[in-house]
Design an enzyme around this catalytic site. Structure first.
Site, PDB file in Angstrom:
ATOM      1  N   ASP A  52       0.842  -1.192   0.000  1.00 34.28           N
ATOM      2  CA  ASP A  52       0.000   0.000   0.000  1.00 34.28           C
ATOM      3  C   ASP A  52       0.882   1.248   0.000  1.00 34.28           C
ATOM      4  O   ASP A  52       1.918   1.258  -0.652  1.00 34.28           O
ATOM      5  CB  ASP A  52      -0.911  -0.037   1.244  1.00 34.28           C
ATOM      6  N   SER A  77     -11.143  -0.632  -0.697  1.00 36.15           N
ATOM      7  CA  SER A  77      -9.877  -0.597   0.044  1.00 36.15           C
ATOM      8  C   SER A  77     -10.101  -0.840   1.522  1.00 36.15           C
ATOM      9  O   SER A  77      -9.227  -1.360   2.219  1.00 36.15           O
ATOM     10  CB  SER A  77      -9.196   0.766  -0.133  1.00 36.15           C
ATOM     11  N   HIS A 112      -3.675   6.281   3.396  1.00 38.58           N
ATOM     12  CA  HIS A 112      -4.348   5.057   2.944  1.00 38.58           C
ATOM     13  C   HIS A 112      -3.700   3.796   3.515  1.00 38.58           C
ATOM     14  O   HIS A 112      -4.384   2.889   4.005  1.00 38.58           O
ATOM     15  CB  HIS A 112      -4.331   5.027   1.412  1.00 38.58           C
TER      16      HIS A 112
END
Length: 787
Positions: A164, A572, A235
């Site tokens: 990620d 996600s 994220h």
């Protein structure tokens, strides 16, 4: 002796490939160096298990040299080859990446020793209460009540990693207080780039050779991001903590959603592999492949990958699918986001059968803020703003277009509340209605705040429909859907002195119906192989609170505020929920294969909401398996599935045989020669779901499945059938008897179209094996075509 023989074979194999490539390329015309060049991935299969586990530095160096030699036969010079190569994959994945022109790439791709050559493409990031919603804890005490969590010891010492955007290591979600020594099987490292790992966050690495190979001016100010494992976008931290973050009491976002933040496997160890950076053309497949290679060597148990693509490429022309194949071959589970390209059919990504693909759905919690108009209209919207209007009264309401200045495009820019577009003299003390679009939602509230407004009603444009998000706005704000926005502007335009009030934010629990499949969640069918149903399951993916970066933004126009915990939505977010559950199951059943654990999760999933009605789509229509796969995950049920559909690497090779891969190609990523079955069929892959992409009226089709007893012994399972409309379903035998644990039984499923339909379409049903305690359900999707 065995190791020495293995190394001799390795060197011979490398020399042979180099010679063959030289001989084949010598007959090809030269390629002009002036042609356009870009970064390509050359995939040559995999290395043997013996090599992967025992290779020395000399062995790895020999493979790198062989890659240089191979490329030199096409570029004409070893130094040019060394300069062109960016990555050399030497331990598990066999291949390299290099700067090539199209002609050179095409030449290399023709050789039988190469599986595929494809451009280095960008993947996209698929952007507290959720565990309670899945019945893992008590809603009112936040205490673990589920036997699953306790049985799994909260995932203790399982190693969960993500590929990620990095990690914020100082987050409380990654504190190592109360943790023992790092598991001895861990072989990973912590990049020395301004951070420290600990006994919770046991590994952190970054991979940037791919992104550095793409020229862009944006990298000039991004050195700290490009050469660090730190998460500058939030994220990566969010997804990793969702999967396996600690219990953190008092976590909240902008003062709301107060509670205990935690991941699915809160006592698991975590590692971060950073491949995504805050620059254009990031999340490149070459970097992702390097991350997979490292994770396999390091000893990861579960990989959570919230990446995807809007276009689906062949499995071995897709870096993510390639990396996942080698990870699963090493016994690592790979969980992937299904994508945010919904609600259109055929939009789901990450389609390889060795990957677990996750859709996104809602929970029974909502964050509600209301816009109240003087005419009595009360409109529900979303926000997460701590600030309240100073007095409980109505305030003057204007359209942002009324506050336009004199610059070009002033009215349009003002309506969109772009930076510098609003005249403070026309805005001060008023509630401003802005239109969504062009700039970020927070940018609009920042602009209205600077201009002196007391509040903002953010109205969706048509393209965003009713999709609203609870954001931490700078002033009292409510975001509302497109149709409600039309009502607000109609009120403004038709009223002499329009007025409005914006309420505070309320958290509501027990909302019905839930779950519902999100509008953005990508849908099936599988466009590469419709015989393999995708997505596999759905999980919470809306308004998920988890740890976040506290990095200062590099762009002065970005929000300067820091939030240790933040709320995000997307597949996600649903992906790491499933990764956490995989971690718990790995702790309980350490010897189960990734496919057995997947089966446990899929066959115990539910297809009804909390009102006991069929799960709905965002349109309030009945959803189908193309929206939610086997259903919404039920972690507690998955702990005791009764039966599982298991798969081995050999089964996946049979699947590739059925897709047309020949024996020569299969040998490149298999330890031993693999003999393809004479009549290999994709629909016979022992998948926990059943999909038939073409069934003519009046015809029938038969497929085979096999289940393993993991429940009790002896056991007797009878089948229950829910037939798709117009299709008869029979199962032979219809009763399975098991005398011991681990015993496997085969059965056949026969589908027959009973009618000649007037229109081609999919119909849905299912089969369920039950012993009265366990219910092992497999969905069925059949495309019935007119005769």
């Amino acid at each position: 002796m065995t190791t020495m023989i293995g190394r001799r074979r390795l060197v011979f194999h490398l020399c042979l490939i180099s010679l063959l490539l030289f001989l084949s390329s010598s007959a090809l015309p030269s390629v002009s160096a002036a042609a356009g060049r870009r970064h390509y991935i050359v995939y040559m299969g995999g290395h043997s298990s013996l090599h992967s586990s025992s290779a020395t530095e000399a062995d790895l160096h020999a493979i790198t040299n062989s890659h240089h030699a191979i490329l030199a036969t096409y570029l004409g010079d070893i130094e040019r080859a060394r300069e062109a190569i960016r990555y050399s994959y030497t331990r598990h994945i066999n291949g390299f990446t290099a700067i090539l022109n199209e002609g050179e790439a095409a030449q290399i791709a023709k050789h039988p020793g190469v599986v595929s050559v494809f451009p280095d493409r960008r993947k996209k990031l698929q952007t507290t209460h959720s565990w309670n919603f899945m019945l893992m804890e008590n809603q009112f005490t936040d205490k673990a009540t589920a036997p699953f969590w306790k049985e799994a010891k909260f995932g203790q010492d399982v190693i969960i990693a993500n590929i990620d955007g990095g990690v914020w290591p100082e987050s409380q979600s990654f504190s190592d207080e109360g943790y023992g020594p790092v598991p001895s099987r861990w072989k990973g490292t912590c990049a020395k780039a301004g951070i420290r790992c600990n006994r919770k966050l046991i590994g952190a690495r970054y991979f940037n050779k791919g992104v550095l190979a793409v020229p862009t001016d944006a990298k000039a100010g991004a050195h700290a991001d490009l050469y660090s494992v730190r998460d500058f976008g939030g994220h990566g931290t969010h997804t990793l903590s969702t999967a396996a973050g600690n219990f953190v009491p008092g976590a909240n976002f902008s003062g709301a959603a107060l509670g205990v933040a935690k991941g699915g496997a809160p006592r698991a160890r975590v590692a971060s592999y950073k491949t995504c950076f805050n620059v254009p053309d990031s999340c490149l497949e070459s970097d992702v492949l390097a991350a997979f290679e490292a994770a396999i060597s390091d000893g990861v148990d579960v990989l959570s990958v919230s990446l995807g693509d809007d276009i689906n490429y062949d499995y071995f022309a897709d870096g993510l699918a390639i990396g996942a194949f080698h990870a699963v071959r090493a016994g690592i589970t790979v969980v992937a986001a299904g994508g945010n390209a919904g609600p259109g059919l055929g939009t789901v990504s990450n389609l390889a059968p060795w990957m677990f693909t996750v859709a996104a759905s809602t929970m029974d919690r909502s964050f509600e803020t209301y816009a109240e108009l003087r005419n009595g209209l009360r409109i529900k919207g979303a926000s997460m703003t701590e600030a309240l209007l100073p007095v409980r009264k109505f305030y003057p309401l204007i359209s942002a277009a009324e506050a336009a200045g004199l610059r070009p495009n002033a009215t349009r820019d003002a309506l969109l509340c772009k930076p510098g577009s609003l005249d403070p003299a026309k805005v001060k003390g008023k509630v401003v209605a802005c239109l969504r679009g062009d700039t970020s939602r927070l940018s609009k509230s920042n602009e209205t705040a600077k201009a002196g407004a007391v509040g903002m009603i953010l109205c969706n444009d048509k393209s965003n429909g009713d999709e609203i998000s609870p954001d931490p706005h700078f002033i009292p704000t409510v975001q509302i859907g497109y149709k409600d926005g039309l009502k607000v502007f109609k009120y403004i335009n038709g009223t002499k002195n329009p007025e409005a009030y914006i309420t505070g934010t309320f958290s509501r629990f027990g909302e019905k119906p839930a779950p519902a499949v999100c509008d953005f969640s990508s849908r099936g069918p599988n466009v590469l192989n419709p015989e393999i149903m995708k997505p596999d399951v759905t999980a919470p993916g809306v308004n998920i609170i988890a740890a976040y970066t506290e990095a200062k933004p590099t762009d002065p126009s970005e929000d300067p505020r820091k939030f240790p915990y933040n709320i995000l939505s997307g597949t996600s977010m649903s992906c790491p929920h499933v990764s956490g559950v995989f971690g718990l199951l790995r702790a309980v059943y350490p010897h189960w294969s990734p496919s057995a654990i997947r089966s446990a999760i899929m066959t115990t999933a539910r297809t009804r909401d909390n009102a006991r009605n069929p799960i709905l789509d965002s349109t309030l229509e009945k959803a189908t398996p193309f929206s939610y796969g086997s259903g919404h995950i039920r972690p507690n049920r998955a702990m005791d599935p009764g039966l599982v559909y298991d798969l081995s690497v050999s089964d996946y090779l049979d699947f590739l045989c059925a897709r047309g891969y020949n024996k020569t190609l299969l040998k490149l990523f298999s330890d031993a020669p693999h003999e393809c079955p004479k009549h290999a069929r994709i629909m016979d892959l022992n998948y926990p779901s059943i999909a038939v992409p073409k069934l003519k009226g009046g015809s029938s089709i038969t497929m085979t499945r096999k289940v393993k007893n993991v429940g009790k012994s002896p056991a007797r399972y009878a089948v229950r059938i829910k037939e798709p409309k117009g299709v008869s379903v029979s199962v032979k035998p219809n009763v399975l008897k098991f005398n011991k644990l681990g015993e496997e039984k085969k059965f056949k499923v026969i589908l027959k179209a009973k009618w000649n339909g007037t229109a081609d379409d999919y119909v849905f049903g299912g089969i369920t094996w039950t012993d009265g305690i366990h219910y092992v359900r497999s969905p069925i999707a059949v495309y019935v075509v007119t005769a």
